[in-house]
Write a protein that holds these residues in place. Structure first.
Motif, PDB file in Angstrom:
ATOM      1  N   CYS A  90      35.229  14.306  55.919  1.00 37.41           N
ATOM      2  CA  CYS A  90      36.083  13.424  55.125  1.00 37.41           C
ATOM      3  C   CYS A  90      35.601  13.463  53.680  1.00 37.41           C
ATOM      4  CB  CYS A  90      36.040  11.995  55.664  1.00 37.41           C
ATOM      5  SG  CYS A  90      34.379  11.276  55.675  1.00 37.41           S
ATOM      6  N   MET A  91      36.400  12.881  52.789  1.00 45.47           N
ATOM      7  CA  MET A  91      36.055  12.890  51.375  1.00 45.47           C
ATOM      8  C   MET A  91      36.193  11.492  50.795  1.00 45.47           C
ATOM      9  SD  MET A  91      38.139  16.352  50.245  1.00 45.47           S
ATOM     10  CE  MET A  91      37.315  16.489  48.679  1.00 45.47           C
ATOM     11  N   VAL A  92      35.343  11.202  49.808  1.00 39.59           N
ATOM     12  CA  VAL A  92      35.483   9.984  49.013  1.00 39.59           C
ATOM     13  C   VAL A  92      35.467  10.420  47.547  1.00 39.59           C
ATOM     14  CG1 VAL A  92      34.529   7.732  48.400  1.00 39.59           C
ATOM     15  CG2 VAL A  92      34.309   8.576  50.749  1.00 39.59           C
ATOM     16  N   ALA A  93      36.569  10.178  46.854  1.00 41.92           N
ATOM     17  CA  ALA A  93      36.683  10.548  45.441  1.00 41.92           C
ATOM     18  C   ALA A  93      36.429   9.318  44.595  1.00 41.92           C
ATOM     19  CB  ALA A  93      38.068  11.106  45.156  1.00 41.92           C
ATOM     20  N   ILE A  94      35.457   9.413  43.690  1.00 42.73           N
ATOM     21  CA  ILE A  94      35.053   8.283  42.859  1.00 42.73           C
ATOM     22  C   ILE A  94      35.188   8.690  41.401  1.00 42.73           C
ATOM     23  CG2 ILE A  94      33.224   6.625  42.330  1.00 42.73           C
ATOM     24  CD1 ILE A  94      31.919   7.592  45.037  1.00 42.73           C
ATOM     25  N   GLY A  95      36.055   8.035  40.662  1.00 39.14           N
ATOM     26  CA  GLY A  95      36.184   8.372  39.259  1.00 39.14           C
ATOM     27  C   GLY A  95      37.585   8.183  38.738  1.00 39.14           C
ATOM     28  N   GLY A  96      37.867   8.860  37.618  1.00 36.71           N
ATOM     29  CA  GLY A  96      39.205   8.870  37.062  1.00 36.71           C
ATOM     30  C   GLY A  96      39.994  10.038  37.631  1.00 36.71           C
ATOM     31  N   GLY A  97      41.000  10.463  36.881  1.00 31.89           N
ATOM     32  CA  GLY A  97      41.843  11.548  37.352  1.00 31.89           C
ATOM     33  C   GLY A  97      41.085  12.826  37.624  1.00 31.89           C
ATOM     34  N   SER A  98      40.029  13.083  36.863  1.00 31.30           N
ATOM     35  CA  SER A  98      39.285  14.336  37.024  1.00 31.30           C
ATOM     36  C   SER A  98      38.671  14.446  38.410  1.00 31.30           C
ATOM     37  CB  SER A  98      38.189  14.439  35.962  1.00 31.30           C
ATOM     38  OG  SER A  98      38.744  14.402  34.664  1.00 31.30           O
ATOM     39  N   SER A  99      37.968  13.401  38.834  1.00 34.68           N
ATOM     40  CA  SER A  99      37.335  13.425  40.161  1.00 34.68           C
ATOM     41  C   SER A  99      38.373  13.450  41.276  1.00 34.68           C
ATOM     42  CB  SER A  99      36.429  12.198  40.332  1.00 34.68           C
ATOM     43  OG  SER A  99      35.374  12.216  39.404  1.00 34.68           O
ATOM     44  N   ASP A 101      41.599  14.372  41.124  1.00 33.87           N
ATOM     45  CA  ASP A 101      42.388  15.609  41.143  1.00 33.87           C
ATOM     46  C   ASP A 101      41.593  16.753  41.762  1.00 33.87           C
ATOM     47  OD1 ASP A 101      44.409  14.207  39.989  1.00 33.87           O
ATOM     48  OD2 ASP A 101      44.485  15.351  38.130  1.00 33.87           O
ATOM     49  N   THR A 102      40.307  16.812  41.435  1.00 35.36           N
ATOM     50  CA  THR A 102      39.455  17.836  42.040  1.00 35.36           C
ATOM     51  C   THR A 102      39.401  17.650  43.554  1.00 35.36           C
ATOM     52  OG1 THR A 102      38.092  17.943  40.038  1.00 35.36           O
ATOM     53  CG2 THR A 102      37.149  18.850  42.057  1.00 35.36           C
ATOM     54  N   ALA A 103      39.210  16.408  43.994  1.00 30.98           N
ATOM     55  CA  ALA A 103      39.150  16.128  45.425  1.00 30.98           C
ATOM     56  C   ALA A 103      40.454  16.495  46.121  1.00 30.98           C
ATOM     57  CB  ALA A 103      38.830  14.651  45.652  1.00 30.98           C
ATOM     58  N   LYS A 104      41.574  16.204  45.483  1.00 30.03           N
ATOM     59  CA  LYS A 104      42.868  16.549  46.079  1.00 30.03           C
ATOM     60  C   LYS A 104      42.983  18.050  46.292  1.00 30.03           C
ATOM     61  CE  LYS A 104      45.653  12.678  44.355  1.00 30.03           C
ATOM     62  NZ  LYS A 104      46.776  12.292  43.485  1.00 30.03           N
ATOM     63  N   ALA A 105      42.643  18.811  45.249  1.00 27.85           N
ATOM     64  CA  ALA A 105      42.752  20.269  45.351  1.00 27.85           C
ATOM     65  C   ALA A 105      41.797  20.819  46.408  1.00 27.85           C
ATOM     66  CB  ALA A 105      42.467  20.916  43.992  1.00 27.85           C
ATOM     67  N   VAL A 106      40.574  20.319  46.433  1.00 28.26           N
ATOM     68  CA  VAL A 106      39.598  20.769  47.434  1.00 28.26           C
ATOM     69  C   VAL A 106      40.101  20.433  48.837  1.00 28.26           C
ATOM     70  CG1 VAL A 106      37.273  20.394  48.355  1.00 28.26           C
ATOM     71  CG2 VAL A 106      37.610  20.650  45.883  1.00 28.26           C
ATOM     72  N   GLY A 107      40.581  19.210  49.003  1.00 33.40           N
ATOM     73  CA  GLY A 107      41.046  18.780  50.319  1.00 33.40           C
ATOM     74  C   GLY A 107      42.256  19.550  50.815  1.00 33.40           C
TER      75      GLY A 107
END
Length: 382
Positions: A90-99, A101-107
């Protein structure tokens, strides 16, 4: 024609909401989290607030922070490899759009490996599987990436930002805790807040807008206008209002798109690394003037939502100007530059205009545009 609304399955709001992260992971039997967060948030202890929750619940995790302010294809590719080697489920994205958006693409790529070439996801991607289960925790009150079906990645080779639209990328859970935003400096608070206002105004006026999204966007405009200045001063009520306002704006624009302001802003970020919120904030009043003739009576609603008095007795020209003036005044009050002087170079305008016209946000603009007209808009901001 059927209208569509896509939102998180679950969202949590309010101070202390991050404690729900461990509960959500545990309830699903998930074993290890892949944490996406940018280096500054790690450095200044913001990310640690969530890691403490995971530590307390004895949930293992791996931290990935190779993320730039305007995340690149390389950031995504490295993230995919790191995730695959981590053993996380699973993933937890912490931050603004940068974190986020990166998590979305990776996922997305982790579960749809046929799209390993990040560029192949541009536009509306025909992915078959939902991204890796993700909980998104915003630390800025602006991008609303935690509730959108969009993400933006920079192609440094082509000097372009690519916009990706995919219902499979939306995080299953959003945790919007204003305490996670309390350490934002004034400049970032102002810029991300004006980005949220741009989302609300462009979403309200886009070609695809309809009754339900109009409801979201008008309330977002009201909340942002009321709370942004207090948030910049780091007042708790301002932070709380902005956290809610930006999320509601995301509920709307994610489902109906944006317009030429975002198209133009994306190019500035890709070419000059201009903060996205700053670019949007500078361009927004000019974009509103450009779109006014195609807005019907919506600018009266915008002006009223921003606190302008007497809108019902104004002429069309008066309430349109009142809406633009209210937006420009709010930007000035929170320290946004008046123009692109010192950022934009004349020799880049043609390239930027062509990039903006090709951007995925451009077709949603209420006024049909052209490369020539976008170039003129850029020049008017020099």
């Amino acid at each position: 024609m059927a209208e569509r609304i896509v939102l998180n399955k679950i969202s949590y709001h309010g101070s202390g909401a991050i404690t729900e992260i461990a509960n959500e992971l545990t309830a699903r039997g998930l074993k290890k989290a892949f944490i996406c967060s940018d280096p500054d948030l790690v450095k200044f202890g913001v990310t640690q607030k969530v890691l403490d929750v995971l530590d307390h619940a004895k949930i293992p995790y791996e931290l990935y922070s190779n993320i730039k302010p305007n995340p690149t294809i390389e950031n995504v590719q490295t993230g995919v490899k790191t995730f695959q080697n981590s053993g996380a489920d699973c993933m937890v994205a912490i931050g603004g759009g940068s974190s986020m958006d990166t998590a979305k693409a990776v996922g997305i790529i982790a579960n749809n490996p046929e799209f390993a070439d990040v560029r192949s996801l541009e536009g509306t991607a025909p992915t078959k599987k939902h991204a890796v289960f993700t909980i998104a925790v915003p630390t800025t009150a602006g991008t609303a990436a935690e509730v959108t079906i969009n993400y933006v990645i920079t192609d440094t080779e082509k000097k372009r930002k690519f916009v990706f639209v995919d219902t499979n990328d939306i995080p299953e859970v959003a945790v919007v805790d204003p305490e996670m935003m309390s350490s934002m400096p004034k400049g970032l608070t102002a810029a991300t807040g004006m980005d949220a206002l741009t989302h609300a105004i462009e979403g309200f006026t886009t070609k695809a807008a309809w009754e339900m999204t109009n409801m979201f966007h008008l309330e977002a405009i009201r909340l942002i206008s009321k709370n942004l200045k207090d948030a910049v001063q780091n007042k708790p009520e301002g932070r709380k209002g902005m956290a809610m306002g930006q999320y509601i704006a995301g509920m709307g624009f994610s489902n109906v798109g944006l317009g030429v302001v975002h198209s133009m802003a994306h190019g500035l970020s890709a070419l000059y690394d201009t903060p996205h919120g700053v670019a949007c904030a500078i361009i927004l009043p000019t974009g509103m003037e450009y779109n006014a003739e195609c807005s019907g009576d919506k600018y009266r609603d915008i002006a009223k939502a921003m606190g302008v008095q007497g809108t019902e007795s104004m002429s069309q020209a008066e309430y349109r100007q009142a809406a633009v003036s209210a937006v420009r005044k709010l930007g000035q009050d929170v320290g946004i530059p008046a123009n692109l002087k010192g950022i934009l170079k004349e020799e880049d305008i043609q390239f930027l205009a062509e990039s903006a016209f090709a951007d995925a946000c451009c077709p949603g603009n209420p006024r049909d545009t052209s490369v020539k007209e976008i170039a003129a808009l850029y020049r008017s901001l020099l």
